[in-house]
Structures are given as structure tokens and as C-alpha cells.
Design an enzyme around this catalytic site. Structure first.
Site, PDB file in Angstrom:
ATOM      1  CB  THR A 116      -0.709   0.000   1.282  1.00 12.46           C
ATOM      2  OG1 THR A 116      -1.690  -1.434   1.251  1.00 12.46           O
ATOM      3  CG2 THR A 116      -1.799   1.090   1.247  1.00 12.46           C
TER       4      THR A 116
ATOM      5  N   GLY B 266      -9.207  -5.291   0.243  1.00 13.14           N
ATOM      6  CA  GLY B 266      -8.988  -4.964   1.393  1.00 13.14           C
ATOM      7  C   GLY B 266      -9.523  -3.371   2.139  1.00 13.14           C
TER       8      GLY B 266
ATOM      9  CB  THR C 195      -0.097   1.182   5.054  1.00 13.62           C
ATOM     10  OG1 THR C 195       0.841   0.011   4.592  1.00 13.62           O
ATOM     11  CG2 THR C 195       0.639   1.981   5.907  1.00 13.62           C
TER      12      THR C 195
ATOM     13  N   GLY D 253      -5.350  -5.407   6.002  1.00 14.93           N
ATOM     14  CA  GLY D 253      -6.672  -4.912   5.665  1.00 14.93           C
ATOM     15  C   GLY D 253      -7.633  -5.606   6.576  1.00 14.93           C
TER      16      GLY D 253
HETATM   17  N1  GLY Z   1      -3.873  -2.563   3.656  1.00 15.57           N
HETATM   18  C1  GLY Z   1      -4.183  -3.106   2.107  1.00 15.57           C
HETATM   19  C2  GLY Z   1      -4.600  -4.254   2.280  1.00 15.57           C
HETATM   20  O1  GLY Z   1      -4.859  -5.139   3.104  1.00 15.57           O
HETATM   21  O2  GLY Z   1      -5.259  -4.393   1.051  1.00 15.57           O
END
Ligand code: GLY
Length: 284
Positions: A155, A185, A205, A208
Site C-alpha cells: 500500500t 482490503g 496501510t 486490511g
Molecule cells: N492494507 C492493504 C490491504 O490489506 O489490502
């Protein structure tokens, strides 16, 4: 009343062990922040600055967004992105392939205003109508030698305040490596990975599934609303995530006066901020 200072902060993903890529990733954050800062300095909006900075990170194959995105279990790129302004206007895409800059598509959805989040094929149809060219999905896959490294990072994101005192937040990701096809996410979910209102803007970030459960971006901005300074608000929000989910994540924040904050409970989270025209500051 204190006048707002333009400010921008970008992150290149919370994770661990950048090793030999450390300096290059910091340089990528610095470049993206400088691009966003140039937009702010020339009087453009926070939304413009965030969009430009996130697009620069998407174009840098060292980050897990746009070109260089993680692959899912089927070996495909499926990307998520979101952009939000302090007026609560928002645009987001989930599970898109063949879009070089998902953040630019999110901006088109925000401007269109009919919907907040488009997914998959519908998002690609919208892109065509909005004049965003589709690219062969394989052009977003980078060299195999980045494969192991990419598994540890995720991310990119940016938050900014412009000289009118308006705020914006943007986030973009290829998601988690080897995710199930169709997995979405936190990034494109407003309030989870990305949020902005009149008090602050946040981009997250990390894991998710954990971030979604505590609505981390909105939780972080709510800490600002309750009176905490941005750095403490970020720390409290990440501590809450750790306490309630056991997960790992990071967040960057800015308030409407241009004060930035950030926190993470991962090994590292490269970032760069530029505040009021001062020298850029990079942090790993
Ligand atoms: N934080 C990004 C994801 O989990 O997709």
C-alpha cells in the site's frame, strides 16, 4: 485563528525488512511528496496534490500499488484505491486490473458523483467512458526478483492540506500477496483505509482485515476531533487496532492546520513529509 499551512505526507507501506531497497523506497517517498508539494505550492487543491503523489508511487515499481502490485493466488493483479476530500466527496475502485493508475480512476468516480465505489469490470467500463486508457494487465507485473520483497510490503498513501485549508486523503494498493481472487482490503473502503473530513485526513496501510474491523482511518480522524494532536491521535488509533485485533498497521494523518502525525506497529513504514515549504523530512 491560526492560518493553515500547506502540508503533505506520503507513506510507502507498513511492513518489514526492506533491506537493500530501503534507500530507494525512501527516495520514492521523497519524490512523490515533492510532486504533491509542487502542486500545493502552485495553488492547486489538496485533492490534486494527493492524486499526483499517489500516482507517482503507483508508477514506482518498488511499491505495492499500480505497477509492481502484488499478485493474487491466480497470479493476477487486482488493485484497490480511494480518494476523499474534506467535503466528504469520495471515489474508490476495488479489484481492478489493467488500470495503470487506479487513483486517477478513483478521482473520476469522485468527480462523477453518482457512486462512491466501483469494482472489477464495471470500474473498467467506467474508466473507458472517462477516457482512462486500459493497459494489458501484465504490464503492471514487475520482474521476478522483486517477488520476495513485495511480499513484505503493502500500500501507498498520501494526505495533504492546501493553502485554502482543504484536506484530502488517498490510498492505493495491490492488496495482500496471494490473496484470494476477489478479496478487497481496507484501502477502497471509506473510513477504513482512507478518510477525510473538516478535522483531518488519514491514509492507512497494513493488514486490511484488521484495519477494516476498527475502521482505522475514521478512528484516527475521530481522535483528532476529540482534541488529540495528530501524532498522538495516530499512536492511539494504532494502539487500539493492536489491542482489539492483534493486527499490524500504520496510519498517516494531517489536521486542517497542516500538523502531521503518523504511527505504525510494524517494523518499518517509509514516509516523507513537507510542511509549509520546509525541507522534506524522511522517516523509515
Ligand atoms: N492494507 C492493504 C490491504 O490489506 O489490502
Amino acid at each position: 485563528m491560526v492560518a493553515p499551512r500547506p502540508a503533505i505526507i506520503v507513506h510507502g507501506g507498513a511492513g518489514r525488512g526492506s533491506g537493500e531497497w530501503r534507500e530507494a523506497r525512501l527516495a520514492g517517498c521523497l519524490k512523490a511528496a515533492a510532486i504533491g508539494w509542487t502542486a500545493l505550492e502552485s495553488g492547486r487543491t489538496a485533492l490534486d496534490a494527493v492524486g499526483e503523489a499517489v500516482a507517482a508511487l503507483e508508477d514506482d515499481p518498488l511499491f505495492n500499488a499500480g505497477t509492481g502490485s502484488s499478485l493474487n493466488r491466480a497470479g493476477e493483479v487486482e488493485m484497490d484505491a480511494a480518494l476523499m476530500s474534506d467535503t466528504l466527496e469520495a471515489g474508490a475502485v476495488a479489484s481492478v486490473a489493467g488500470i495503470r493508475n487506479p487513483i486517477r480512476l478513483a478521482r473520476k468516480i469522485l468527480e462523477d458523483g453518482r457512486h462512491v465505489l466501483l469494482t472489477g469490470r464495471g470500474a473498467c467500463d467506467f474508466a473507458r467512458q472517462a477516457g482512462i486508457p486500459l493497459v494489458p494487465p501484465e504490464t503492471l507485473v514487475t520482474q521476478a526478483q522483486h517477488e520476495r520483497w513485495k511480499q513484505d510490503h503493502g500500500t501507498v498513501g498520501c494526505v495533504a492540506v492546501d493553502r485554502e485549508g482543504h484536506l484530502a486523503a488517498g490510498t492505493s494498493t495491490g492488496g495482500t500477496p496471494r490473496k484470494l481472487p476477489g478479496r478487497v482490503g481496507d484501502t477502497p473502503l471509506i473510513g477504513c483505509g482512507t478518510y477525510g473530513n473538516g478535522d483531518g485526513a488519514a491514509s492507512c496501510t497494513g493488514q486490511g482485515e484488521a484495519i477494516i474491523k476498527v475502521v482505522l482511518a475514521k478512528t484516527s480522524v475521530d481522535q483528532l476531533t476529540s482534541g488529540l494532536a495528530p501524532m498522538e491521535a495516530a499512536r492511539q488509533a494504532v494502539a487500539l487496532l493492536a489491542r482489539r485485533t492483534g493486527g499490524q498497521a500504520g496510519v498517516i494523518l494531517v489536521d486542517r492546520l497542516g500538523v502531521v502525525g503518523y504511527a505504525h506497529n510494524t517494523e518499518e513504514m517509509p514516509l516523507c513529509h513537507i510542511i509549509g515549504g520546509e525541507e522534506p523530512v524522511t522517516v523509515f
